[in-house]
Design a protein around this motif. Structure first.
Motif, PDB file in Angstrom:
ATOM      1  N   GLY A 127       0.793  -1.211   0.000  1.00 34.95           N
ATOM      2  CA  GLY A 127       0.000   0.000   0.000  1.00 34.95           C
ATOM      3  C   GLY A 127       0.833   1.273   0.000  1.00 34.95           C
ATOM      4  O   GLY A 127       0.317   2.342  -0.248  1.00 34.95           O
ATOM      5  N   ASN A 128       2.115   1.168   0.298  1.00 33.13           N
ATOM      6  CA  ASN A 128       2.943   2.373   0.318  1.00 33.13           C
ATOM      7  C   ASN A 128       3.853   2.456  -0.889  1.00 33.13           C
ATOM      8  O   ASN A 128       4.575   3.426  -1.044  1.00 33.13           O
ATOM      9  CB  ASN A 128       3.758   2.453   1.617  1.00 33.13           C
ATOM     10  CG  ASN A 128       4.753   1.322   1.764  1.00 33.13           C
ATOM     11  OD1 ASN A 128       4.836   0.434   0.927  1.00 33.13           O
ATOM     12  ND2 ASN A 128       5.511   1.347   2.834  1.00 33.13           N
ATOM     13  N   GLY A 129       3.889   1.453  -1.732  1.00 35.04           N
ATOM     14  CA  GLY A 129       4.659   1.489  -2.957  1.00 35.04           C
ATOM     15  C   GLY A 129       6.103   1.066  -2.851  1.00 35.04           C
ATOM     16  O   GLY A 129       6.706   0.683  -3.827  1.00 35.04           O
ATOM     17  N   GLY A 130       6.711   1.138  -1.658  1.00 34.91           N
ATOM     18  CA  GLY A 130       8.111   0.770  -1.549  1.00 34.91           C
ATOM     19  C   GLY A 130       8.511   0.438  -0.130  1.00 34.91           C
ATOM     20  O   GLY A 130       7.884   0.872   0.826  1.00 34.91           O
ATOM     21  N   THR A 131       9.564  -0.347  -0.017  1.00 35.18           N
ATOM     22  CA  THR A 131      10.120  -0.717   1.284  1.00 35.18           C
ATOM     23  C   THR A 131      11.599  -0.379   1.280  1.00 35.18           C
ATOM     24  O   THR A 131      12.321  -0.768   0.370  1.00 35.18           O
ATOM     25  CB  THR A 131       9.933  -2.220   1.552  1.00 35.18           C
ATOM     26  OG1 THR A 131       8.542  -2.509   1.569  1.00 35.18           O
ATOM     27  CG2 THR A 131      10.561  -2.624   2.878  1.00 35.18           C
ATOM     28  N   GLU A 132      12.043   0.350   2.307  1.00 38.80           N
ATOM     29  CA  GLU A 132      13.446   0.714   2.420  1.00 38.80           C
ATOM     30  C   GLU A 132      14.164  -0.309   3.284  1.00 38.80           C
ATOM     31  O   GLU A 132      13.681  -0.703   4.342  1.00 38.80           O
ATOM     32  CB  GLU A 132      13.602   2.096   3.041  1.00 38.80           C
ATOM     33  CG  GLU A 132      15.050   2.519   3.169  1.00 38.80           C
ATOM     34  CD  GLU A 132      15.223   3.869   3.821  1.00 38.80           C
ATOM     35  OE1 GLU A 132      16.228   4.519   3.547  1.00 38.80           O
ATOM     36  OE2 GLU A 132      14.348   4.267   4.620  1.00 38.80           O
ATOM     37  N   VAL A 133      15.331  -0.742   2.824  1.00 37.62           N
ATOM     38  CA  VAL A 133      16.167  -1.681   3.561  1.00 37.62           C
ATOM     39  C   VAL A 133      17.500  -0.998   3.826  1.00 37.62           C
ATOM     40  O   VAL A 133      18.154  -0.527   2.893  1.00 37.62           O
ATOM     41  CB  VAL A 133      16.392  -2.989   2.767  1.00 37.62           C
ATOM     42  CG1 VAL A 133      17.328  -3.916   3.516  1.00 37.62           C
ATOM     43  CG2 VAL A 133      15.071  -3.663   2.481  1.00 37.62           C
ATOM     44  N   LYS A 134      17.904  -0.923   5.105  1.00 40.46           N
ATOM     45  CA  LYS A 134      19.196  -0.346   5.463  1.00 40.46           C
ATOM     46  C   LYS A 134      20.246  -1.446   5.406  1.00 40.46           C
ATOM     47  O   LYS A 134      20.059  -2.509   5.976  1.00 40.46           O
ATOM     48  CB  LYS A 134      19.133   0.280   6.846  1.00 40.46           C
ATOM     49  CG  LYS A 134      18.209   1.468   6.881  1.00 40.46           C
ATOM     50  CD  LYS A 134      18.160   2.109   8.230  1.00 40.46           C
ATOM     51  CE  LYS A 134      17.207   3.290   8.179  1.00 40.46           C
ATOM     52  NZ  LYS A 134      17.092   3.954   9.458  1.00 40.46           N
ATOM     53  N   LEU A 135      21.321  -1.176   4.715  1.00 41.52           N
ATOM     54  CA  LEU A 135      22.369  -2.168   4.483  1.00 41.52           C
ATOM     55  C   LEU A 135      23.568  -1.856   5.374  1.00 41.52           C
ATOM     56  O   LEU A 135      24.512  -1.191   4.966  1.00 41.52           O
ATOM     57  CB  LEU A 135      22.765  -2.171   3.001  1.00 41.52           C
ATOM     58  CG  LEU A 135      21.615  -2.432   2.023  1.00 41.52           C
ATOM     59  CD1 LEU A 135      22.041  -2.152   0.602  1.00 41.52           C
ATOM     60  CD2 LEU A 135      21.111  -3.850   2.174  1.00 41.52           C
ATOM     61  N   LYS A 136      23.506  -2.345   6.611  1.00 43.70           N
ATOM     62  CA  LYS A 136      24.566  -2.120   7.595  1.00 43.70           C
ATOM     63  C   LYS A 136      24.924  -3.452   8.235  1.00 43.70           C
ATOM     64  O   LYS A 136      24.086  -4.338   8.347  1.00 43.70           O
ATOM     65  CB  LYS A 136      24.103  -1.140   8.660  1.00 43.70           C
ATOM     66  CG  LYS A 136      23.761   0.207   8.076  1.00 43.70           C
ATOM     67  CD  LYS A 136      23.241   1.161   9.099  1.00 43.70           C
ATOM     68  CE  LYS A 136      22.874   2.448   8.380  1.00 43.70           C
ATOM     69  NZ  LYS A 136      22.484   3.488   9.261  1.00 43.70           N
ATOM     70  N   GLU A 137      26.180  -3.565   8.663  1.00 47.11           N
ATOM     71  CA  GLU A 137      26.618  -4.817   9.264  1.00 47.11           C
ATOM     72  C   GLU A 137      27.601  -4.540  10.394  1.00 47.11           C
ATOM     73  O   GLU A 137      28.472  -3.688  10.277  1.00 47.11           O
ATOM     74  CB  GLU A 137      27.298  -5.691   8.213  1.00 47.11           C
ATOM     75  CG  GLU A 137      27.825  -6.996   8.767  1.00 47.11           C
ATOM     76  CD  GLU A 137      28.597  -7.795   7.741  1.00 47.11           C
ATOM     77  OE1 GLU A 137      28.315  -8.997   7.624  1.00 47.11           O
ATOM     78  OE2 GLU A 137      29.474  -7.244   7.078  1.00 47.11           O
ATOM     79  N   ASN A 138      27.443  -5.278  11.490  1.00 50.53           N
ATOM     80  CA  ASN A 138      28.419  -5.345  12.571  1.00 50.53           C
ATOM     81  C   ASN A 138      28.947  -6.765  12.575  1.00 50.53           C
ATOM     82  O   ASN A 138      28.162  -7.710  12.634  1.00 50.53           O
ATOM     83  CB  ASN A 138      27.764  -5.048  13.923  1.00 50.53           C
ATOM     84  CG  ASN A 138      27.360  -3.608  14.055  1.00 50.53           C
ATOM     85  OD1 ASN A 138      28.196  -2.757  14.247  1.00 50.53           O
ATOM     86  ND2 ASN A 138      26.072  -3.327  13.916  1.00 50.53           N
ATOM     87  N   ALA A 139      30.260  -6.918  12.488  1.00 51.83           N
ATOM     88  CA  ALA A 139      30.823  -8.263  12.398  1.00 51.83           C
ATOM     89  C   ALA A 139      32.024  -8.417  13.320  1.00 51.83           C
ATOM     90  O   ALA A 139      32.863  -7.522  13.412  1.00 51.83           O
ATOM     91  CB  ALA A 139      31.239  -8.569  10.960  1.00 51.83           C
ATOM     92  N   VAL A 140      32.077  -9.552  13.999  1.00 55.76           N
ATOM     93  CA  VAL A 140      33.240  -9.938  14.800  1.00 55.76           C
ATOM     94  C   VAL A 140      33.794 -11.200  14.156  1.00 55.76           C
ATOM     95  O   VAL A 140      33.053 -12.150  13.892  1.00 55.76           O
ATOM     96  CB  VAL A 140      32.862 -10.202  16.269  1.00 55.76           C
ATOM     97  CG1 VAL A 140      34.056 -10.723  17.045  1.00 55.76           C
ATOM     98  CG2 VAL A 140      32.306  -8.946  16.911  1.00 55.76           C
ATOM     99  N   LYS A 141      35.097 -11.181  13.881  1.00 48.74           N
ATOM    100  CA  LYS A 141      35.724 -12.336  13.247  1.00 48.74           C
ATOM    101  C   LYS A 141      36.907 -12.799  14.079  1.00 48.74           C
ATOM    102  O   LYS A 141      37.627 -11.998  14.659  1.00 48.74           O
ATOM    103  CB  LYS A 141      36.196 -11.988  11.839  1.00 48.74           C
ATOM    104  CG  LYS A 141      35.068 -11.633  10.923  1.00 48.74           C
ATOM    105  CD  LYS A 141      35.460 -11.530   9.470  1.00 48.74           C
ATOM    106  CE  LYS A 141      36.668 -10.707   9.219  1.00 48.74           C
ATOM    107  NZ  LYS A 141      36.987 -10.539   7.801  1.00 48.74           N
TER     108      LYS A 141
END
Length: 124
Positions: free
Chosen positions: A103-117
């Motif tokens: 119903g809103n036409g679009g979905t925003e996805v934030k592309l962020k990552e926290n990683a411990v290796k």
């Protein structure tokens, strides 16, 4: 791959980074900081079953570039065996894909990552 409750999915095809690393060795310890550019390529789509009729979800794909920073610690147990642990934060911005059934036409996805290796290496 990450699958949503209505059958949508996001697949990471490939990703990587090009980083510099600066540190200072104290005997067998090497604390360091790292930073640089990061990138990913992704695609997705699926069927959306929000209230109302079942409609095909929009297929989407893209390549995003952003930045990454982190810090770590390496320790040489012997002259040949080294272990390390590091943390890295990556921010690739955000992307929007069509979700007409929402119903809103679009979905925003934030592309962020926290990683411990954690890593182990052997020097020849």
């Amino acid at each position: 791959m990450n699958t949503g409750p209505n059958g949508e999915s996001v697949t990471l095809n490939y990703g990587g980074s090009l980083r510099g690393q600066v540190g200072y060795a104290y005997d067998r310890f090497l604390p360091y900081v790292t930073g640089g550019v990061a990138f990913i390529n992704y695609n997705g789509g699926g069927i959306q079953t929000f209230p109302g009729p079942i409609v095909p979800g929009a297929d989407y794909s893209g390549t995003k570039a952003g930045w990454t920073v982190g810090a770590g610690l390496a320790y040489a147990f012997t002259d040949h065996f080294v272990a390390n642990v590091d943390y890295r934060y990556t921010d690739l911005g955000s992307t929007t894909f069509d979700t007409p059934a929402a119903g809103n036409g679009g979905t925003e996805v934030k592309l962020k990552e926290n990683a411990v290796k954690i890593g182990f290496s052997y020097k020849f």
